[in-house]
Design a protein around this motif. Sequence first.
Motif, PDB file in Angstrom:
ATOM      1  N   ARG A   8      16.365 -34.014 -23.904  1.00 11.70           N
ATOM      2  CA  ARG A   8      15.943 -33.882 -22.504  1.00 11.70           C
ATOM      3  C   ARG A   8      16.292 -32.507 -21.945  1.00 11.70           C
ATOM      4  O   ARG A   8      15.513 -31.921 -21.191  1.00 11.70           O
ATOM      5  CB  ARG A   8      16.561 -34.987 -21.657  1.00 11.70           C
ATOM      6  N   GLU A   9      17.452 -31.979 -22.302  1.00 11.26           N
ATOM      7  CA  GLU A   9      17.838 -30.637 -21.855  1.00 11.26           C
ATOM      8  C   GLU A   9      16.849 -29.589 -22.363  1.00 11.26           C
ATOM      9  O   GLU A   9      16.436 -28.699 -21.612  1.00 11.26           O
ATOM     10  CB  GLU A   9      19.241 -30.289 -22.351  1.00 11.26           C
ATOM     11  N   VAL A  10      16.479 -29.679 -23.631  1.00  7.92           N
ATOM     12  CA  VAL A  10      15.522 -28.730 -24.215  1.00  7.92           C
ATOM     13  C   VAL A  10      14.185 -28.833 -23.501  1.00  7.92           C
ATOM     14  O   VAL A  10      13.582 -27.816 -23.128  1.00  7.92           O
ATOM     15  CB  VAL A  10      15.341 -28.988 -25.725  1.00  7.92           C
ATOM     16  N   LEU A  11      13.703 -30.058 -23.269  1.00  8.97           N
ATOM     17  CA  LEU A  11      12.405 -30.248 -22.625  1.00  8.97           C
ATOM     18  C   LEU A  11      12.426 -29.773 -21.178  1.00  8.97           C
ATOM     19  O   LEU A  11      11.475 -29.137 -20.717  1.00  8.97           O
ATOM     20  CB  LEU A  11      11.997 -31.713 -22.708  1.00  8.97           C
ATOM     21  N   ALA A  12      13.496 -30.060 -20.460  1.00  8.78           N
ATOM     22  CA  ALA A  12      13.593 -29.622 -19.067  1.00  8.78           C
ATOM     23  C   ALA A  12      13.618 -28.098 -18.986  1.00  8.78           C
ATOM     24  O   ALA A  12      12.957 -27.507 -18.127  1.00  8.78           O
ATOM     25  CB  ALA A  12      14.836 -30.220 -18.416  1.00  8.78           C
ATOM     26  N   ALA A  13      14.355 -27.449 -19.880  1.00 11.42           N
ATOM     27  CA  ALA A  13      14.412 -25.988 -19.886  1.00 11.42           C
ATOM     28  C   ALA A  13      13.057 -25.388 -20.225  1.00 11.42           C
ATOM     29  O   ALA A  13      12.630 -24.397 -19.620  1.00 11.42           O
ATOM     30  CB  ALA A  13      15.474 -25.500 -20.871  1.00 11.42           C
ATOM     31  N   ALA A  14      12.367 -25.989 -21.177  1.00  6.93           N
ATOM     32  CA  ALA A  14      11.039 -25.483 -21.562  1.00  6.93           C
ATOM     33  C   ALA A  14      10.065 -25.633 -20.406  1.00  6.93           C
ATOM     34  O   ALA A  14       9.276 -24.720 -20.126  1.00  6.93           O
ATOM     35  CB  ALA A  14      10.530 -26.231 -22.790  1.00  6.93           C
ATOM     36  N   ALA A  15      10.110 -26.759 -19.726  1.00  7.65           N
ATOM     37  CA  ALA A  15       9.206 -26.988 -18.595  1.00  7.65           C
ATOM     38  C   ALA A  15       9.508 -26.016 -17.460  1.00  7.65           C
ATOM     39  O   ALA A  15       8.596 -25.464 -16.848  1.00  7.65           O
ATOM     40  CB  ALA A  15       9.318 -28.433 -18.115  1.00  7.65           C
ATOM     41  N   PRO A  19       5.141 -20.951 -17.543  1.00  7.51           N
ATOM     42  CA  PRO A  19       4.269 -20.756 -16.387  1.00  7.51           C
ATOM     43  C   PRO A  19       3.322 -21.938 -16.240  1.00  7.51           C
ATOM     44  O   PRO A  19       2.908 -22.543 -17.224  1.00  7.51           O
ATOM     45  CB  PRO A  19       3.502 -19.475 -16.735  1.00  7.51           C
ATOM     46  N   GLY A  20       3.025 -22.306 -15.022  1.00  7.00           N
ATOM     47  CA  GLY A  20       2.145 -23.443 -14.797  1.00  7.00           C
ATOM     48  C   GLY A  20       2.926 -24.741 -14.853  1.00  7.00           C
ATOM     49  O   GLY A  20       4.139 -24.760 -15.016  1.00  7.00           O
ATOM     50  N   GLU A  21       2.206 -25.819 -14.711  1.00 11.81           N
ATOM     51  CA  GLU A  21       2.827 -27.136 -14.687  1.00 11.81           C
ATOM     52  C   GLU A  21       2.977 -27.662 -16.115  1.00 11.81           C
ATOM     53  O   GLU A  21       1.992 -27.922 -16.793  1.00 11.81           O
ATOM     54  CB  GLU A  21       1.970 -28.090 -13.857  1.00 11.81           C
ATOM     55  N   VAL A  22       4.202 -27.814 -16.560  1.00 11.12           N
ATOM     56  CA  VAL A  22       4.496 -28.360 -17.888  1.00 11.12           C
ATOM     57  C   VAL A  22       5.382 -29.578 -17.694  1.00 11.12           C
ATOM     58  O   VAL A  22       6.388 -29.516 -16.984  1.00 11.12           O
ATOM     59  CB  VAL A  22       5.191 -27.320 -18.792  1.00 11.12           C
ATOM     60  N   ARG A  23       4.986 -30.689 -18.296  1.00  2.00           N
ATOM     61  CA  ARG A  23       5.739 -31.943 -18.189  1.00  2.00           C
ATOM     62  C   ARG A  23       5.902 -32.527 -19.584  1.00  2.00           C
ATOM     63  O   ARG A  23       5.248 -32.106 -20.525  1.00  2.00           O
ATOM     64  CB  ARG A  23       4.978 -32.961 -17.339  1.00  2.00           C
ATOM     65  N   GLN A  43       2.839 -32.116 -21.781  1.00  6.65           N
ATOM     66  CA  GLN A  43       1.616 -31.918 -21.004  1.00  6.65           C
ATOM     67  C   GLN A  43       1.616 -30.504 -20.441  1.00  6.65           C
ATOM     68  O   GLN A  43       2.601 -30.070 -19.837  1.00  6.65           O
ATOM     69  CB  GLN A  43       1.551 -32.935 -19.870  1.00  6.65           C
ATOM     70  N   VAL A  44       0.525 -29.798 -20.663  1.00  2.78           N
ATOM     71  CA  VAL A  44       0.386 -28.416 -20.210  1.00  2.78           C
ATOM     72  C   VAL A  44      -0.914 -28.278 -19.421  1.00  2.78           C
ATOM     73  O   VAL A  44      -1.793 -29.142 -19.498  1.00  2.78           O
ATOM     74  CB  VAL A  44       0.391 -27.428 -21.407  1.00  2.78           C
ATOM     75  N   PRO A  45      -1.058 -27.203 -18.656  1.00  2.00           N
ATOM     76  CA  PRO A  45      -2.310 -26.996 -17.934  1.00  2.00           C
ATOM     77  C   PRO A  45      -3.511 -26.995 -18.887  1.00  2.00           C
ATOM     78  O   PRO A  45      -3.466 -26.402 -19.969  1.00  2.00           O
ATOM     79  CB  PRO A  45      -2.119 -25.619 -17.285  1.00  2.00           C
ATOM     80  N   GLY A  46      -4.562 -27.664 -18.488  1.00  6.57           N
ATOM     81  CA  GLY A  46      -5.751 -27.787 -19.317  1.00  6.57           C
ATOM     82  C   GLY A  46      -6.424 -26.466 -19.629  1.00  6.57           C
ATOM     83  O   GLY A  46      -7.105 -26.342 -20.641  1.00  6.57           O
ATOM     84  N   GLU A  47      -6.210 -25.461 -18.787  1.00  6.73           N
ATOM     85  CA  GLU A  47      -6.856 -24.168 -19.052  1.00  6.73           C
ATOM     86  C   GLU A  47      -6.121 -23.349 -20.102  1.00  6.73           C
ATOM     87  O   GLU A  47      -6.613 -22.306 -20.531  1.00  6.73           O
ATOM     88  CB  GLU A  47      -7.028 -23.352 -17.762  1.00  6.73           C
ATOM     89  N   TRP A  48      -4.946 -23.805 -20.536  1.00  4.76           N
ATOM     90  CA  TRP A  48      -4.235 -23.104 -21.602  1.00  4.76           C
ATOM     91  C   TRP A  48      -5.052 -23.149 -22.881  1.00  4.76           C
ATOM     92  O   TRP A  48      -5.734 -24.126 -23.169  1.00  4.76           O
ATOM     93  CB  TRP A  48      -2.901 -23.763 -21.868  1.00  4.76           C
TER      94      TRP A  48
END
Length: 100
Positions: A8-15, A19-23, A43-48
Amino acid sequence: DVGVGQVREVLAAAAAGAPGEVRYHALRTRSAGARSFVSFHVQVPGEWSVQRGHDLLEAIEAEVRRRLPAATVFTHLEPVEDPRSYHDQALDRRPPPAAD
């Protein structure tokens, strides 16, 4: 415990650092003998581009493996805007209910 807090720490830091909304969601861990398994959806922005999403997942997976060297990591990339990206959080993926 496979190290859910560390993942969870790794994922929270990555999000937070992306840039943009990452979940992320559908985080699952399990052990079988001496092996550990970690899986989650990012989950990343669809335009990536596919490359950009892939690069992010490679970095996240590497950091999880650095913290949990015995872990085998599985990831799945999804567009954050797509409602179908939220239908697979349960262990068994089921189609959404039909509209009446």
